[in-house]
Design a protein around this motif. Structure first.
Motif, PDB file in Angstrom:
ATOM      1  N   ALA A  33      -3.554  -6.043  -3.400  1.00 51.64           N
ATOM      2  CA  ALA A  33      -3.041  -4.778  -3.913  1.00 51.64           C
ATOM      3  C   ALA A  33      -3.710  -4.407  -5.234  1.00 51.64           C
ATOM      4  O   ALA A  33      -3.990  -3.224  -5.494  1.00 51.64           O
ATOM      5  CB  ALA A  33      -1.523  -4.872  -4.090  1.00 51.64           C
ATOM      6  N   ASP A  75       3.999   5.310  -9.081  1.00 48.40           N
ATOM      7  CA  ASP A  75       3.179   4.650 -10.101  1.00 48.40           C
ATOM      8  C   ASP A  75       3.828   3.328 -10.491  1.00 48.40           C
ATOM      9  O   ASP A  75       4.979   3.301 -10.942  1.00 48.40           O
ATOM     10  CB  ASP A  75       3.047   5.530 -11.339  1.00 48.40           C
ATOM     11  CG  ASP A  75       2.188   6.753 -11.072  1.00 48.40           C
ATOM     12  OD1 ASP A  75       1.309   6.675 -10.201  1.00 48.40           O
ATOM     13  OD2 ASP A  75       2.414   7.779 -11.742  1.00 48.40           O
ATOM     14  N   LEU A  94       2.707   1.600  -3.475  1.00 47.34           N
ATOM     15  CA  LEU A  94       1.831   1.948  -4.586  1.00 47.34           C
ATOM     16  C   LEU A  94       1.226   3.332  -4.426  1.00 47.34           C
ATOM     17  O   LEU A  94       0.838   3.970  -5.417  1.00 47.34           O
ATOM     18  CB  LEU A  94       0.743   0.886  -4.731  1.00 47.34           C
ATOM     19  CG  LEU A  94       1.263  -0.515  -5.080  1.00 47.34           C
ATOM     20  CD1 LEU A  94       0.133  -1.535  -5.087  1.00 47.34           C
ATOM     21  CD2 LEU A  94       1.978  -0.523  -6.408  1.00 47.34           C
ATOM     22  N   ASP A  95       1.128   3.806  -3.185  1.00 50.72           N
ATOM     23  CA  ASP A  95       0.676   5.176  -2.963  1.00 50.72           C
ATOM     24  C   ASP A  95       1.742   6.193  -3.358  1.00 50.72           C
ATOM     25  O   ASP A  95       1.418   7.290  -3.820  1.00 50.72           O
ATOM     26  CB  ASP A  95       0.309   5.381  -1.486  1.00 50.72           C
ATOM     27  CG  ASP A  95      -1.049   4.794  -1.138  1.00 50.72           C
ATOM     28  OD1 ASP A  95      -1.847   4.555  -2.072  1.00 50.72           O
ATOM     29  OD2 ASP A  95      -1.309   4.555   0.056  1.00 50.72           O
ATOM     30  N   ASP A 143       0.831  -1.203   0.000  1.00 48.97           N
ATOM     31  CA  ASP A 143       0.000   0.000   0.000  1.00 48.97           C
ATOM     32  C   ASP A 143       0.867   1.255   0.000  1.00 48.97           C
ATOM     33  O   ASP A 143       0.616   2.205  -0.742  1.00 48.97           O
ATOM     34  CB  ASP A 143      -0.914   0.005   1.234  1.00 48.97           C
ATOM     35  CG  ASP A 143      -2.145  -0.877   1.060  1.00 48.97           C
ATOM     36  OD1 ASP A 143      -2.482  -1.185  -0.106  1.00 48.97           O
ATOM     37  OD2 ASP A 143      -2.754  -1.260   2.070  1.00 48.97           O
ATOM     38  N   ARG A 167      -7.081  -2.857  -4.525  1.00 48.96           N
ATOM     39  CA  ARG A 167      -7.022  -1.524  -3.921  1.00 48.96           C
ATOM     40  C   ARG A 167      -6.450  -0.466  -4.859  1.00 48.96           C
ATOM     41  O   ARG A 167      -6.811   0.708  -4.771  1.00 48.96           O
ATOM     42  CB  ARG A 167      -6.174  -1.568  -2.656  1.00 48.96           C
ATOM     43  CG  ARG A 167      -6.768  -2.419  -1.544  1.00 48.96           C
ATOM     44  CD  ARG A 167      -5.874  -2.376  -0.309  1.00 48.96           C
ATOM     45  NE  ARG A 167      -6.408  -3.169   0.769  1.00 48.96           N
ATOM     46  CZ  ARG A 167      -5.856  -3.281   1.979  1.00 48.96           C
ATOM     47  NH1 ARG A 167      -4.716  -2.634   2.227  1.00 48.96           N
ATOM     48  NH2 ARG A 167      -6.396  -4.027   2.918  1.00 48.96           N
ATOM     49  N   HIS A 168      -5.534  -0.878  -5.749  1.00 49.64           N
ATOM     50  CA  HIS A 168      -4.790   0.111  -6.530  1.00 49.64           C
ATOM     51  C   HIS A 168      -4.933  -0.053  -8.038  1.00 49.64           C
ATOM     52  O   HIS A 168      -4.398   0.772  -8.789  1.00 49.64           O
ATOM     53  CB  HIS A 168      -3.304   0.037  -6.164  1.00 49.64           C
ATOM     54  CG  HIS A 168      -3.036   0.311  -4.715  1.00 49.64           C
ATOM     55  ND1 HIS A 168      -2.845   1.578  -4.212  1.00 49.64           N
ATOM     56  CD2 HIS A 168      -2.934  -0.539  -3.657  1.00 49.64           C
ATOM     57  CE1 HIS A 168      -2.620   1.502  -2.907  1.00 49.64           C
ATOM     58  NE2 HIS A 168      -2.677   0.241  -2.538  1.00 49.64           N
TER      59      HIS A 168
END
Length: 445
Positions: free
Chosen positions: A145, A127, A123-124, A120, A148-149
């Motif tokens: 993941a 990119d 990836l936050d 998390d 969520r992403h």
């Protein structure tokens, strides 16, 4: 520094880029991909992971590697262009309760909470185009993941994992298992049938699957229901430079009998690797062949002791040398010191769907190979005429093959040259690395 800002550039007083410079930089970013690899082990211990990461870097892409960490290793560092992030190397205390919760969640769901949290954060802050997951146990973590992403998931399945686990567990009796809590918990929480269900779910739900040999691809298509265009073979082939010009390891040569016909196996020990047959073969051969068996490696535990006992039982312990662990840097020289090299795999659903690096490493040095007749090995050896095959598990059959080669140096020379030529033209990492890059470029179009 907060997670949200860590790694981002601070405000700059330098002159702004021109439109031409800005557009050129944007084009370069658009042409490249950012691949985040997941590896449950430490790095750089895994040869395949290193080769794949280097191939992607050479293709102009960015690689981040999320892996396990050991005490003393930095939580983050860049090594040879690879941005490494280590789980378990953050330097802070992790309570026993939190660790126990993570382990319990992983056992029950095959999802690793600490890895999810670290993903998390990654990836936050950056990119990422795809998560490249090395082997089955981490694939469901990557799926979290993805949910969520929105990132793609590539499952790189090095081997038939459920059948590999079956082989790892086989040497341990029920009594042994009861004495080892880790083994007992593994058998109870992850029986083979559960791992097979996991394999099918992961293969059909991943955005793409990478595997090492055509027989494995067929397994994922037929047994797991994968779609053909979503499975790519990227072989365990060899980086030629390390092996093509190798010179015989002087220490190995010095410890061998004069004029011995040296037959070598390099790798881990285990029942599924078929090493019993190699000792039985030496026992079945006439001493006039002057064959000496070199078993290079370790990790067998009780199995290695069984091999040593087998050599004593047949009275050939003076014709079998156990070298113990040898650093990988020495392996090319060990192979170059050999007259023949072995891949004697027993026939199991695991070995019938994989091929090891060592086969192509042997071939790259121009050393003839002798393999058991499990499907991937027999197909490659037959196609390249780089060696001979024998009936898996049959020491007498292996003895006949080795005796013939020991008495025919011209055949050895020809087979070795065929193997080297096959590596130069087909079975090399340059080709497979390019295949990996093309797969990603198609996936992320």
């Amino acid at each position: 520094m907060s997670v949200e800002t860590e790694g981002r550039p601070a405000a700059s007083t330098e002159r702004p880029e021109s439109d031409v410079e800005r557009n050129h930089a944007t084009d370069e970013r658009d042409a490249s991909l950012h691949v985040c690899m997941l590896l449950a082990d430490t790095y750089p211990d895994d040869i395949r992971v290193r080769k794949e990461a280097e191939a992607l870097l050479a293709g102009g892409h960015r690689v981040t590697l999320l892996c396990s960490g050991r005490d003393g290793q930095p939580a983050r560092e860049t090594v040879a262009g690879i941005d490494i992030v280590r789980v378990g190397s953050d330097g802070g205390p992790v309570s026993t309760l939190v660790r126990a919760g993570d382990v319990a969640c992983n056992l029950l769901t095959v999802i690793r909470p600490r890895w999810v949290r670290t993903l998390d954060e990654l990836l936050d802050e950056s990119d990422v185009d795809a998560l490249h997951v090395h082997d089955l146990p981490l694939v469901r973590t990557a799926f979290v993941a993805r949910r969520r992403h929105g990132v793609r998931v590539v499952a790189d399945l090095h081997e038939n994992f459920p059948e590999a686990v079956r082989q790892w567990r086989r040497p341990y009796s029920t009594v042994d298992t009861l004495k080892r809590p880790g083994l007992l918990v593994g058998r109870l929480c992850r029986p083979i049938r559960r791992l097979k269900r996991l394999e099918k779910r992961c293969v059909t739900r991943a955005d793409h699957v990478v595997t090492v040999v055509e027989e494995a691809r067929e397994h994922y298509l037929v047994d797991c229901g994968a779609i053909a265009k979503h499975v790519t073979v990227v072989g365990n082939t060899v980086e030629r430079a390390a092996f093509a010009d190798a010179e015989a390891d002087s220490k190995i040569v010095a410890d061998l009998p004069d004029d011995a016909f040296v037959v070598t196996y390099v790798g881990g020990f285990g029942a599924h690797r078929g090493l019993d047959a190699t000792v039985e073969a030496v026992a079945a051969m006439d001493e006039s062949t002057n064959v000496h068996l070199l078993l290079v490696g370790s990790g067998g535990g009780p199995y290695e002791e069984r091999l040593r006992a087998l050599a004593r039982k047949y009275g050939v312990d003076d014709r079998v040398t156990f070298t113990g662990w040898v650093d990988f840097e020495r392996v090319p020289g060990v192979v170059a010191a050999s007259d023949v090299c072995l891949v004697p795999h027993a026939s199991t659903p695991h070995t019938e769907t994989t091929v090891p690096h060592k086969l192509f490493q042997y071939m790259a040095t121009g050393t003839p190979v002798v393999t058991s007749d499990v499907a991937p090995l027999a197909r490659i050896v037959s196609k390249t005429d780089a060696g001979r095959t024998f009936a898996a598990g049959d020491g007498a059959s292996l003895g006949v093959v080795l005796s013939e080669l020991a008495r025919n140096p011209e055949a050895c020379r020809r087979l070795g040259e065929n193997g080297r030529r096959a590596v130069e033209t087909t079975y090399n990492w340059e080709r497979d690395g390019e295949r990996l890059c093309r797969m990603y470029e198609r996936l992320c179009e």
